[in-house]
Motif scaffolding. Structure first.
Motif, PDB file in Angstrom:
ATOM      1  N   PHE A   1      -0.206   8.480  -0.030  1.00 18.31           N
ATOM      2  CA  PHE A   1      -0.706   9.466  -0.976  1.00 18.31           C
ATOM      3  C   PHE A   1       0.456  10.263  -1.541  1.00 18.31           C
ATOM      4  O   PHE A   1       1.340  10.697  -0.807  1.00 18.31           O
ATOM      5  CB  PHE A   1      -1.674  10.399  -0.253  1.00 18.31           C
ATOM      6  N   LYS A   2       0.447  10.425  -2.844  1.00 22.36           N
ATOM      7  CA  LYS A   2       1.542  11.192  -3.454  1.00 22.36           C
ATOM      8  C   LYS A   2       1.083  12.635  -3.610  1.00 22.36           C
ATOM      9  O   LYS A   2       0.102  12.905  -4.291  1.00 22.36           O
ATOM     10  CB  LYS A   2       1.890  10.606  -4.817  1.00 22.36           C
TER      11      LYS A   2
ATOM     12  N   MET B   1       0.843  -1.193   0.000  1.00 24.85           N
ATOM     13  CA  MET B   1       0.000   0.000   0.000  1.00 24.85           C
ATOM     14  C   MET B   1       0.874   1.238   0.000  1.00 24.85           C
ATOM     15  O   MET B   1       1.716   1.407   0.874  1.00 24.85           O
ATOM     16  CB  MET B   1      -0.903  -0.013   1.223  1.00 24.85           C
ATOM     17  N   ALA B   2       0.698   2.026  -0.971  1.00 22.95           N
ATOM     18  CA  ALA B   2       1.525   3.230  -1.070  1.00 22.95           C
ATOM     19  C   ALA B   2       0.822   4.376  -0.361  1.00 22.95           C
ATOM     20  O   ALA B   2      -0.385   4.339  -0.161  1.00 22.95           O
ATOM     21  CB  ALA B   2       1.739   3.574  -2.532  1.00 22.95           C
TER      22      ALA B   2
ATOM     23  N   GLU C   1      -0.393  10.914  -7.869  1.00 23.78           N
ATOM     24  CA  GLU C   1      -1.400  10.048  -7.300  1.00 23.78           C
ATOM     25  C   GLU C   1      -2.207   9.426  -8.440  1.00 23.78           C
ATOM     26  O   GLU C   1      -2.708  10.127  -9.307  1.00 23.78           O
ATOM     27  CB  GLU C   1      -2.307  10.874  -6.378  1.00 23.78           C
TER      28      GLU C   1
ATOM     29  N   VAL D   1      -1.466  -4.358   5.470  1.00 25.83           N
ATOM     30  CA  VAL D   1      -0.875  -5.206   4.446  1.00 25.83           C
ATOM     31  C   VAL D   1       0.296  -5.961   5.060  1.00 25.83           C
ATOM     32  O   VAL D   1       1.181  -5.362   5.664  1.00 25.83           O
ATOM     33  CB  VAL D   1      -0.397  -4.353   3.265  1.00 25.83           C
TER      34      VAL D   1
ATOM     35  N   ARG E   1      -5.642   2.724  -1.618  1.00 21.00           N
ATOM     36  CA  ARG E   1      -4.366   2.718  -2.335  1.00 21.00           C
ATOM     37  C   ARG E   1      -3.674   1.366  -2.299  1.00 21.00           C
ATOM     38  O   ARG E   1      -2.552   1.241  -1.845  1.00 21.00           O
ATOM     39  CB  ARG E   1      -3.442   3.794  -1.776  1.00 21.00           C
ATOM     40  N   LEU E   2      -4.369   0.351  -2.754  1.00 20.95           N
ATOM     41  CA  LEU E   2      -3.736  -0.960  -2.819  1.00 20.95           C
ATOM     42  C   LEU E   2      -2.938  -1.132  -4.102  1.00 20.95           C
ATOM     43  O   LEU E   2      -2.337  -2.170  -4.312  1.00 20.95           O
ATOM     44  CB  LEU E   2      -4.790  -2.056  -2.692  1.00 20.95           C
TER      45      LEU E   2
END
Lengths: 524, 831
Positions: free
Chosen positions: A4-5, A1-2, B379, B324, B289-290
């Motif tokens: 937020f950019k 899981m990244a 994003e 995760v 955001r997976l």
């Protein structure tokens, strides 16, 4: 899981001059003080002694200014005609000045009446100076001669009449009491030795010489005349070292910085240029309102004084270092211990460590974008301090919204106030080439959305009309630019064909215009 | 013709692992997923692949745990068979052939001995209509069984397994297709059908996508095209059924799953957010955001792990507290490889574009993704129909120090955003860092990009559709605020306003060839002088390639009019040309060889040739069907020693290519196959332990020992248990009764070495042959061993199982031993 950019704010190259050590140094002056004199300021000279008073020669007077006062501390008015070249002696006690009436006058700085009057010149005396033994005065005059006077006996010692035109500038050596240099309108610079009756060296400047200056080492001589500033090597017998052509009108005045590392030249083109004396490149440039006749720097470069033809004396004081630190220390920062709190805490052996995720700080608009609150994010970046100070942030968020396909939603549904803010932002930035691709799109969308409300609000209507005018003007400008580009292309094309003939190794295939341009740049 | 029978095309890893729902075993230790025509077994804790269950001959379409034995698993495949596996050992137990293409498999505890499979309505056609049938398992015990006892349960069902689900322990089965939900009750043997209105405001958007039944309650959850989730209740009658609607997803719900106790409902879709709905409550939890659209969700039988498989060929394992815990990432495959295939000189990894806006570094040797490099750094908005920026071109510097990427986003015909980014490799962080960002390097699309291969020169050339090619050079930053180097434009070239199509540097970087439609121009990068032009009409130049090593005087080009030309740069003339429709021209960086893939009659042929020789070194017809657009030579880790002329070109590097269907293929020689088979035999892994890097280290050590242990298995078997019990006894005795540790230590260590001492003596002659240089070591070892064997023998004598014969050394030791007093030990062993 990244995570937020955040929105990427593009960094645009800074336009204008680049910031160097020199620009920082020379920009570190306060706003100038303007003092109105009675006529053109022809000479400015700083007293070599503290408090570094400054003698300003203008019209028929010589004013002496203290370091901070705007009113003269002393005035010499006993001139019958225009005074020239008021210069301090190296002990700061005496002052000498020439005059239109061909008399050289010597003053005591504390007195009022001239101590000595040296008569002998037949025409106006434009240059006077003390020799380094303090007992003699050298003067140059429009009668083509220059003379040396003895102060105690008030007699003329030598007369040199080698120049064939007005002698308008000169300087004396600080190391040798017998040496002095004169520059004349006959295009020559001559070095005289008081022990001989002839000049010992002659240099041809090829323009009327307006100013000469000796380097502190006195191995190099700088002369200004016409649009040129030339540097001569005296030790090599007067060989020309450099010729600088950075002004587009006559250079009238020269001055060295106190370190001797920088040379300043003032010119009728209203610029003062600062040169590096090792590379002879212009490192800084000052702009003034009128043509410059005289430039002087106080010791330690503490004050820069420039005299102009319209009689205005501009005085710039260097910012003191205390003021700078004061401005910085105004913002209170958290104490050091806030940052190191808990940093060096060593966990005990059987402590169970719970790792805490690093919290990334997001800007307000990023937080709103993260939550898909598009209208609010746009509102945030349209706050005055963001849209005025960092328009690139506003534009970047608009671009991001466009990428997300939600720009139209964000733009829609605004009241008169919100719309006028948006329009005023467009008006001030839409023609900026950095933002144009995004903002043109925004403008189109706004017009699409708000066509039906046109005519309901005079404020908005006015702004829309203004925007239209702006864009029309921009289109005209672009068209002109394209025309110019076309002209240049033809020019380059003609150059290329010439080259082709010259180069036999076969450009039969035809080098394109841009290629040729690149090549010529490379070659140069 | 050239003999080439020993070279064959093999599929090379990177297969899809997100095709079907992954399966977590009962103990949550393993994760099984269908991957092409095999089933892969992964460890959930270490993400390593433990087994590959191979046997199916077509795509595996479903995996289900055997309800009768949780160590076994059923898999079904399009080849018409259902196979039963033991996944812990990776053994095929049973094969059940049904004879129809099976698209899904269902099992329930209630229906023992019955398999439910979805097969086409008519066996011969590939029609849209499918049916759910029950297959009764034949009772015969044989390995290969045929099952012909089929009874239809539901007709006209969806082929996708997610649209069908067992409810309440197997009481009923629910299946949805289009706008219809059918529920079949086994007890009543009755089917209920429920229909949704097609015109629900926005047309047919509310058709079903997936179905999931509550495990304890009479409730069916259905996902819909418009993002709604409906919970159906009271559906055992035709009229009075009810449903409630929950809505969070803005696009179709693609996966639904209840947790084993039915407390929570998980849903996912293109938004790549895992939504956890509390059953019977209004609250929900989100895990955003997976990474990519969720395609399947599965839950482990004990409910501790959730598992989502994503469209980017990834399986994410999530803890029940929504964190995760592991990610299994396969080779990401889009619809097309937009960037060329490249080999990273540093890691020897294959570089190509992966997830949208990313470059992936994929290790070919380990069949594993090394890392993802985020190029776009924006994003990612998971929304269908949104134009996203993606990496379209990438180039790596010869030493892997610099990476150049071009990303592109085209919204409308006129709006084109291109960004050229240059990345510097940072030794400290071991990754690429953004150095320079150039927005719109060309006014139009960038058609080609290449780095100068010369060692010192850092020069990049891009060619754009705007008619220019630009050279970018590394230079001191003009902006004195920032330290360091950055890239700036050095030269802009064009040729008669033609459009550049490709560019290529010679091997030493002294020449640059840029093709402008029909014409090739050769430039000198030092002076930017146009040296010569070459032209061979008709047709635009497609590919360009300089020869290497001894053939560096040749320049090769392919044209769109099916011509492969070879020019000699010294004479500036055409050396030879042939008519071949070459789609890919790829040079081997380590030799003179050049591979050309040509397309003819729907198939792709491969030619490998040297530019200087008229005959190809190797040619193979019909390498694969469809066009090949990307290929790359990857240097081998160690060169092969193959002497056959036909496969010599594969000695130093290996050729990989991507087919139309995005399969990564490679060429394998016979000797290589032999090596693989040999190594796979060696690799007998203890299955109870998950494969970790540490284990692999240990395992290797153990394998070295194994051959020697085989020679004297008997002795080892007799002695080992003895030694181990002695140790156990020793360890279990309270410490205060034992003598000091220094006394015990020697005995303890020696007891560990028992088996070896006996083995070494027998296997010694063999080992001496192999490792004569290690002889001294062995001698000392032997001494030690014989010394250490003392306590063993006492233990043995005490039990009374003495080995029948004793060597002289052993006898000597025995005699020595008699003198020492071991009474304390016997006391310790038999208290």
């Amino acid at each position: 899981m990244a995570s937020f950019k955040p929105t990427r704010i593009p960094s645009y190259p800074k336009l204008g001059e680049k910031v160097t050590q020199d620009t920082l140094y020379w920009k570190n002056y306060k706003t100038p003080i303007q003092i109105k004199e009675f006529g053109a300021v022809t000479t400015i000279d700083f007293s070599p002694l503290s408090p570094y008073n400054c003698a300003v020669t203008a019209s028929t007077r010589i004013h002496i200014y203290g370091p901070y006062s705007q009113e003269p501390v002393k005035t010499f008015t006993r001139f019958k005609d225009t005074a020239y070249s008021g210069t301090f002696r190296s002990d700061g006690q005496l002052l000498v000045a020439g005059s239109e009436d061909s008399v050289v006058r010597l003053f005591d700085v504390s007195g009022r009446v001239a101590l000595r009057q040296f008569c002998g010149h037949s025409k106006a005396v434009h240059v006077t100076n003390f020799t380094s033994d303090r007992f003699r005065i050298f003067s140059g005059s429009d009668d083509y001669t220059c003379r040396l006077w003895d102060i105690p006996n008030s007699v003329e010692l030598v007369t040199y009449s080698e120049h064939t035109d007005y002698v308008r500038c000169g300087t004396t050596s600080k190391l040798n009491p017998d040496l002095f240099v004169t520059g004349s309108y006959d295009h020559t610079i001559k070095v005289f030795d008081a022990r001989t009756d002839k000049s010992v060296m002659t240099m041809d400047h090829s323009q009327p010489v307006e100013s000469v200056l000796l380097f502190p080492s006195e191995g190099l001589l700088v002369s200004a005349g016409g649009r040129y500033v030339k540097v001569w090597d005296l030790l090599k017998g007067g060989q020309a070292l450099v010729s600088l052509k950075n002004h587009h009108k006559t250079v009238t005045s020269l001055c060295l910085s106190s370190s001797g590392q920088r040379l300043l030249s003032g010119s009728l083109d209203r610029h003062v240029k600062v040169y590096n004396t090792t590379t002879y490149k212009v490192v800084h440039n000052f702009d003034y309102a009128a043509s410059i006749l005289s430039v002087a720097l106080a010791p330690e470069d503490a004050v820069l004084v420039v005299g102009m033809t319209n009689g205005i004396l501009s005085v710039k004081h260097r910012k003191s270092p205390e003021e700078k630190t004061e401005a910085l220390s105004k913002r209170r920062r958290p104490a050091y211990r806030v940052f190191v709190k808990g940093r060096n805490y060593a966990p005990k052996q059987d402590d169970f460590l719970v790792s805490k995720p690093v919290k990334t700080h997001l800007k307000k608009y990023d937080k709103q974008l993260k939550g898909f609150q598009v209208s609010k994010a746009l509102d945030t970046v349209l706050e005055p301090w963001i849209r005025m100070k960092t328009p690139e942030v506003t534009v970047a968020v608009m671009q991001e919204l466009n990428r997300r396909g939600t720009l139209k939603n964000a733009l829609a549904g605004r009241d008169e106030k919100g719309l006028s803010v948006l329009l005023s932002f467009l008006i001030s930035n839409v023609v900026d080439p950095r933002f144009a691709p995004v903002l043109v799109n925004v403008a189109e969308m706004i017009l699409d959305i708000y066509t039906q409300v046109v005519g309901q609000s005079p404020v908005v209507d006015k702004q829309i009309i203004k925007l239209q005018e702006l864009i029309e003007r921009e289109i005209d400008l672009q068209q002109e630019l394209v025309e110019v580009l076309g002209m240049l292309d033809t020019l380059f094309a003609t150059m290329t064909t010439k080259k082709e003939v010259a180069a036999p190794e076969g450009r039969a295939n035809g080098v394109p215009a841009t290629g040729a341009q690149g090549q010529s740049l490379q070659a140069s | 013709m050239v003999e080439h029978s020993e070279i064959r095309v093999v599929r090379c890893g990177g297969s899809k692992i997100n095709f079907r729902e992954p399966l977590i075993t009962l103990d949550s230790k393993f994760l099984l997923c269908a991957s092409g025509d095999s089933v892969k077994v992964y460890s959930t804790s270490t993400e390593e692949c433990i087994h590959i269950l191979q046997g199916h001959t077509d795509l595996v379409t479903g995996i289900v745990l055997n309800p009768a034995n949780h160590l076994q698993v059923y898999s079904c495949s399009l080849d018409g068979t259902v196979r039963l596996w033991d996944y812990t050992d990776g053994i095929l137990i049973k094969t059940l052939s049904i004879g129809y293409k099976i698209t899904a498999l269902f099992l329930s505890k209630k229906h023992e001995g019955v398999l439910f499979v979805i097969i086409p309505m008519a066996s011969d056609t590939d029609a849209e209509a499918f049916q759910l049938v029950a297959v009764h398992l034949p009772s015969s015990a044989g390995q290969e069984v045929e099952a012909r006892e089929l009874s239809s349960v539901l007709t006209d069902v969806s082929a996708m397994p997610r649209a069908t689900s067992f409810g309440r322990g197997g009481d009923y089965i629910a299946s949805a297709k289009g706008l219809q939900l059918s529920v079949y009750f086994f007890r009543k043997q009755k089917t209920f059908r429920f229909f949704l209105k097609a015109t629900d405001k926005k047309g047919a958007k509310n058709s079903f996508t997936c179905v999931c039944c509550h495990p304890k309650d009479d409730c069916i959850a259905t996902g819909h095209e418009d993002g709604k989730i409906r919970l159906w209740r009271n559906f055992n009658q035709k009229k009075e059924y009810t449903y409630s609607t929950q809505h969070w997803h803005h696009d179709a719900v693609s996966a639904l799953s209840f947790t084993p106790e039915g407390m929570n409902l998980l849903s996912g879709g293109i938004e790549s957010v895992l939504v956890l709905w509390r059953y019977g409550a209004e609250t929900k939890d989100l895990l955003p955001r997976l990474g990519a659209a969720i395609e399947h969700i599965s839950v482990s039988p004990d409910g501790t792990l959730y598992c989502t498989s994503h469209s980017d060929n990834k399986i994410t394992i999530i803890n029940s507290n929504l964190k995760v815990s592991a990610v299994i990432q396969g080779l990401v495959k889009g619809e097309d490889v937009k960037t060329d295939l490249m080999i990273d000189p540093r890691t020897k990894a294959l570089v190509l574009n992966g997830k949208p806006g990313h470059l992936q570094f994929y290790s070919l040797h380990h069949d594993k993704q090394l890392y993802n490099l985020d190029i776009v750094q924006q994003e990612y908005i998971h929304q269908s129909g949104l134009e996203q920026s993606d990496v379209v071109k990438a180039a790596l510097h010869a030493h892997g120090v610099w990476l150049a990427t071009i990303e592109e986003r085209r919204e409308k015909a006129l709006d084109l955003e291109t960004i050229l980014k240059l990345w510097a490799y940072n030794e400290q962080t071991q990754s690429f860092e953004l150095n320079t960002n150039i927005s719109s390097p060309h006014d139009d699309r960038v058609t080609a990009m290449c780095f100068s291969p010369s060692a010192d020169g850092t020069l990049l050339v891009t060619a754009g559709k705007d008619g220019h090619f630009k050279a970018w050079q590394l230079a001191e930053d003009w902006d004195s605020h920032r330290e360091g180097l950055s890239w700036s434009c050095d030269f802009v070239g064009s040729y008669h306003h033609l459009r550049p199509t490709n560019c290529c540097f010679s091997a030493d970087g002294s020449l640059l060839a840029v093709s402008f439609q029909e014409i090739i121009t050769v430039w000198s990068p030092d002076s930017w002088e146009l040296l010569l032009t070459l032209c061979q009409p008709p047709g635009d130049i497609r590919d360009l390639c300089f020869g290497r090593l001894s053939c560096s005087k040749y320049l090769l080009g392919t044209t769109s009019k099916n011509l492969l030309c070879c020019w000699n740069l010294l004479t500036c003339s055409l050396e030879w040309s042939t008519t071949v429709d070459v789609t890919v021209l790829q040079d081997d960086p380590l030799s003179e060889n050049i591979a050309a893939f040509s397309h003819a009659q729907g198939n792709t042929d491969l030619f490998v040739f040297k530019p200087s020789e008229p005959r190809p070194l190797y040619s193979q017809k019909a390498v694969c069907s469809g066009k090949v657009h990307r290929a790359v030579f990857a240097p081998r880790e160690s060169p092969l020693e193959s002497c056959e002329a036909g496969s010599q070109w594969l000695n130093r590097s290996q050729l990989y290519f991507v087919t139309e269907h995005m399969d990564l293929m490679t060429f394998s020689t016979k000797s290589e196959d032999d090596m693989i088979i040999a190594s796979s035999k060696q690799l007998v892994i203890d299955d109870s332990v998950a494969v970790t890097p540490f284990y692999l280290l240990l395992g290797k050590h153990r394998q070295q020992e194994k051959p020697s242990s085989l020679t004297n298995q008997m002795a080892a078997r007799v002695q080992l248990p003895q030694g181990s019990t002695a140790i156990r006894e020793l360890l279990h005795t309270p410490a205060h009764v034992l003598p000091s540790a220094s006394l015990l230590c020697a005995m303890f260590v020696s007891s560990l070495l028992i088996s070896n001492s006996a083995i070494r003596e027998v296997s010694e002659p063999k080992e001496e042959e192999m490792e004569s240089e290690a002889e001294e070591d062995q001698d000392s070892e032997e001494e030690m061993d014989s010394r250490d064997s003392r306590p063993v023998l006492t233990a043995q004598s005490s039990v009374g199982e003495l080995a029948p014969t004793l060597s002289k050394a052993q006898e000597r030791e025995l005699r020595k031993m008699r003198k020492t007093d071991y009474s304390w030990l016997s006391g310790a062993l038999h208290p």
